[in-house]
Design a protein around this motif. Structure first.
Motif, short mmCIF file in Angstrom:
data_model
loop_
_atom_site.label_atom_id
_atom_site.label_comp_id
_atom_site.label_asym_id
_atom_site.label_seq_id
_atom_site.Cartn_x
_atom_site.Cartn_y
_atom_site.Cartn_z
N ILE A 180 -1.57 0.76 -3.66
CA ILE A 180 -1.10 -0.51 -4.93
C ILE A 180 -1.13 -0.54 -6.32
O ILE A 180 -0.27 -0.09 -6.97
N ALA B 59 -5.39 -4.55 -6.76
CA ALA B 59 -4.76 -4.44 -6.40
C ALA B 59 -5.40 -6.38 -5.48
O ALA B 59 -6.47 -5.93 -5.45
N CYS C 91 -5.45 -0.20 -0.69
CA CYS C 91 -5.76 -1.17 -1.98
C CYS C 91 -4.18 0.16 -3.01
O CYS C 91 -4.65 -0.08 -3.92
#
Lengths: 449, 259
Positions: A78, A66, A75
């Motif tokens: 993602i 990320a 994070c």
């Protein structure tokens, strides 16, 4: 061609190219990868292991990483891999520590100029090398002025009375007169005794706030009320990250080499007093861990200094790191000195060269060349040892990283931080190591037939 | 004592004496290496010194330019007495060239730089002039085309000729040779000896430690035989080889001439 058909008269046999299967990549693979059955099995196993490991690593660090987000949780949403957003958010602290944001152009400029100053020292095919070398000599002063800003030297201010500046002026005039006298009568002692204080006064004046603040102030160039100085002094406590690492590393590296050379020559000298002094210094420093010296610098030194004297912690650390590296450097260079055959000294003596001429033109060029691997080894060791300053509270790149890890919003991201720090050190150290190989090749003069 | 030595002795205290050694002794710790050396070398004389290894012949010529220190007696070179005074030592070293067994060229400098280093830094000769002188002497030793190579790229014989040229660039008045051909392959000995013979023809004062008896016969004015740190015998080459006086000399000559 059939071997039996070739025959030459004695003394007329031409040089022939080597047989095909002795050169080229196929030969290399055969020798190194498939030389024997064990070798072949090991090659196949190794390729399989690489197949397992490399994609996973690339995935974690790049493809599944990320690069955006404002916390660890974001994070994770993602991507499952590394969270580089954390490093991205902290990059300015990693680079400058707590150096004031509006003044950061100064270390940036100093960093760019560092390469201008280094280029003529490291490479000899630089255009205008002679002129640039003068700049390289002046660079340390410029860098201190840029990064730290003017040092407060009150006795240089006319506002504090005439006697202070006058004393400085008298010292300078007297010392430089001594130097001029020495150079005219070829008296080396007078020259040294003159140049040291004269140089000190010049350096102090160049770095002082008298030159950069008081004088511009008094003739109306700056306005104290507006607080707009070109060189606002920056407290060294605010230095950190890459900036601090580079300051300690570069200072230690550039100063430890000349000091190490002097110590090595001293230890190699015939004069008992000088030799004993150098041996004592080297053995003392080598006998004590760097951390101990850093603790002495940070705490114990203030017990020994007269009360009220307070000189900068960073300066104390720089002195200790430099002295530490110098002692090791001296021994590396002494090894180089000892590798030279006695005949080199004798040939120089027989031609009437004086001690310093012999050292400068004959002994040191060869001894330093032999010691390059050891010297660069010491440089790299010193550069990595700079991380030890975090123990006495200076936040170098590793120190900044350690504090960053404890941020609750980014909890548990130590892998990313340590990988980032490791990559930084690897790039710097690998660069130094490659340069040393380049230098060894360049200085190789023997048996190139 | 032979006629030559008598003649040499009678020249003491004239300008014509290059080297004068009187009652010189040297010790390495407890070991007495040189015992009562007396030697007078008139200017322009070529002397060959021989003797078994360990006889002190190298040590003796190394005392002449203070690569070794003597403990007793006096050495006067070119009218300057060799004492602990660095000024005298420097002055003598400027006038005395030396060629070593192992060449001792500076491997990090080119041949030309090897030859110009001392003239530039010791004699303060301008660089261009020093280079011209260097090329002149490299021509004399017949290797001007190697001027820009490094010593490591030359053969042993070429290196030794460079070493001779390097010494000559300082315009010395006396040349010392310390076994100049001992470290060379047989094929290269003659090229170095030829260079030395050419040099002898110029009238240079030469002291040469060597076992090349052909060279001694051809150019030496006097041959000195040393053993056990003493000068045993000295004579003109012809007399020395055909009619040695001392038993030790006879033994030595029979060994080196009949191998």
């Amino acid at each position: 061609m059939n071997i039996t058909t070739q025959s030459y008269k004695p003394g007329e046999h031409p040089s022939l190219p080597p047989p095909r299967n002795l050169v080229g990549p196929v030969k290399w693979a055969k020798d190194n990868l498939f030389g024997s059955i064990t070798n072949t099995i090991l090659t196949i196993v190794a390729v399989y292991l690489l197949y397992l490991i490399v994609p996973a690593i690339l995935d974690y660090f790049f493809f599944n990483a990320a690069f955006e987000g404002s916390s660890r949780a974001e994070c994770r949403e993602i991507a499952k891999g590394a969270c580089w957003a954390f490093i991205d958010e902290r990059i300015s602290v990693f680079t400058y520590g707590f150096y004031p944001v509006e003044e950061r152009w100064r270390p940036n400029l100093a960093f760019v100029l560092l390469f201008v100053a280094l280029a003529p020292v490291l490479f000899d095919k630089v255009p205008y090398r002679g002129k640039l070398l003068v700049f390289s000599l002046l660079y340390p002063l410029l860098a201190v002025l840029l990064i730290v800003g003017p040092v407060s030297v009150e006795s240089m201010h006319f506002s504090q009375g005439v006697s202070g500046p006058l004393t400085w002026l008298v010292i300078f005039a007297f010392a430089s007169a001594l130097f001029v006298y020495g150079s005219k009568t070829h008296n080396a002692l007078a020259m040294v005794v003159g140049i040291v204080p004269a140089g000190f006064v010049l350096v102090a004046f160049f770095l002082s706030d008298a030159l950069w603040i008081s004088i511009p102030d008094s003739i109306g160039l700056t306005n104290a009320a507006d607080d707009i100085y070109i060189f606002e002094p920056v407290d060294t406590h605010l230095f950190g990250g890459v900036l601090l690492t580079i300051i300690i590393g570069v200072t230690g590296i550039t100063l430890s080499l000349p000091i190490g050379i002097v110590l090595a020559l001293g230890r190699y000298s015939n004069l008992p007093a000088i030799r004993t002094l150098c041996i004592m210094f080297i053995e003392f420093i080598r006998g004590v861990p760097l951390i101990t010296l850093l603790f002495v610098a940070s705490t114990m030194l203030s017990y020994f200094l007269p009360p009220g004297t307070d000189f900068d912690l960073l300066l104390r650390v720089l002195i200790m790191v430099t002295l530490f590296a110098s002692a090791y450097m001296a021994e590396v260079i002494r090894g180089g000195l000892q590798s030279l055959p006695k005949g080199q000294f004798e040939a120089a003596d027989a031609m009437g060269l004086k001690y310093w001429q012999t050292m400068r033109h004959i002994i040191l060029p060869q001894a330093l060349k032999v010691s390059i691997p050891g010297i660069v080894n010491t440089f790299i060791g010193l550069y990595k040892d700079t991380t030890l300053v975090l123990i006495i509270g200076l936040l170098d790149i590793l120190g900044v990283g350690k504090t960053a890890i404890s941020d609750p919003a980014w909890n548990g991201l130590s892998t990313e931080v340590y990988v980032f720090v490791a990559v930084f050190f690897f790039v710097s150290c690998f660069g130094m190591s490659r340069y040393s190989l380049y230098l060894e090749r360049k200085l190789h003069t023997g048996h190139k037939r | 004592m032979s006629d030559v030595a008598e003649k040499a002795k009678s020249m003491v205290n004239t300008d014509e004496v290059a080297i004068q050694i009187n009652q010189m002794h040297k010790w390495y710790g407890e070991f007495h290496v040189l015992k009562n050396i007396n030697l007078t070398v008139p200017r322009g004389e070529r002397i060959v010194i021989c003797g078994p290894s360990g006889s002190g012949k190298s040590t003796m010529i190394r005392c002449i330019n203070r690569l070794e220190e003597h403990q007793q007696g006096e050495i006067i070179v070119d009218g300057i007495e060799l004492t602990n005074d660095l000024k005298n030592i420097d002055a003598i070293r400027r006038e005395v060239g030396m060629v070593f067994q192992h060449f001792n060229l500076f491997p990090h400098l080119t041949v030309l730089e090897n030859c110009t280093l001392a003239p530039i830094w010791v004699r303060k000769t301008p660089k261009q002039e020093a280079e011209e002188t260097a090329m002149h002497f490299l021509n004399k030793v017949k290797i001007p085309e190697q001027a820009h190579k490094y010593p490591g790229q030359l053969s042993g014989g070429q290196q030794q000729r460079v070493a001779i040229a390097r010494s000559l660039c300082m315009n010395p008045r006396i040349m010392l040779f310390d076994e100049p051909t001992s470290a060379l392959d047989p094929e290269m000995i003659s090229e170095v000896l030829e260079t030395m013979i050419d040099l002898a023809k110029t009238g240079m004062t030469m002291l040469c430690v060597t076992h090349e008896m052909g060279f001694a016969r051809k150019v030496a004015d006097r041959v000195i035989f040393m053993d056990g740190g003493e000068i045993i015998e000295e004579n003109e080459p012809e007399e020395f080889f055909t009619n040695p006086q001392n038993d030790r000399t006879k033994l030595f000559l029979s060994q080196i001439l009949n191998h």
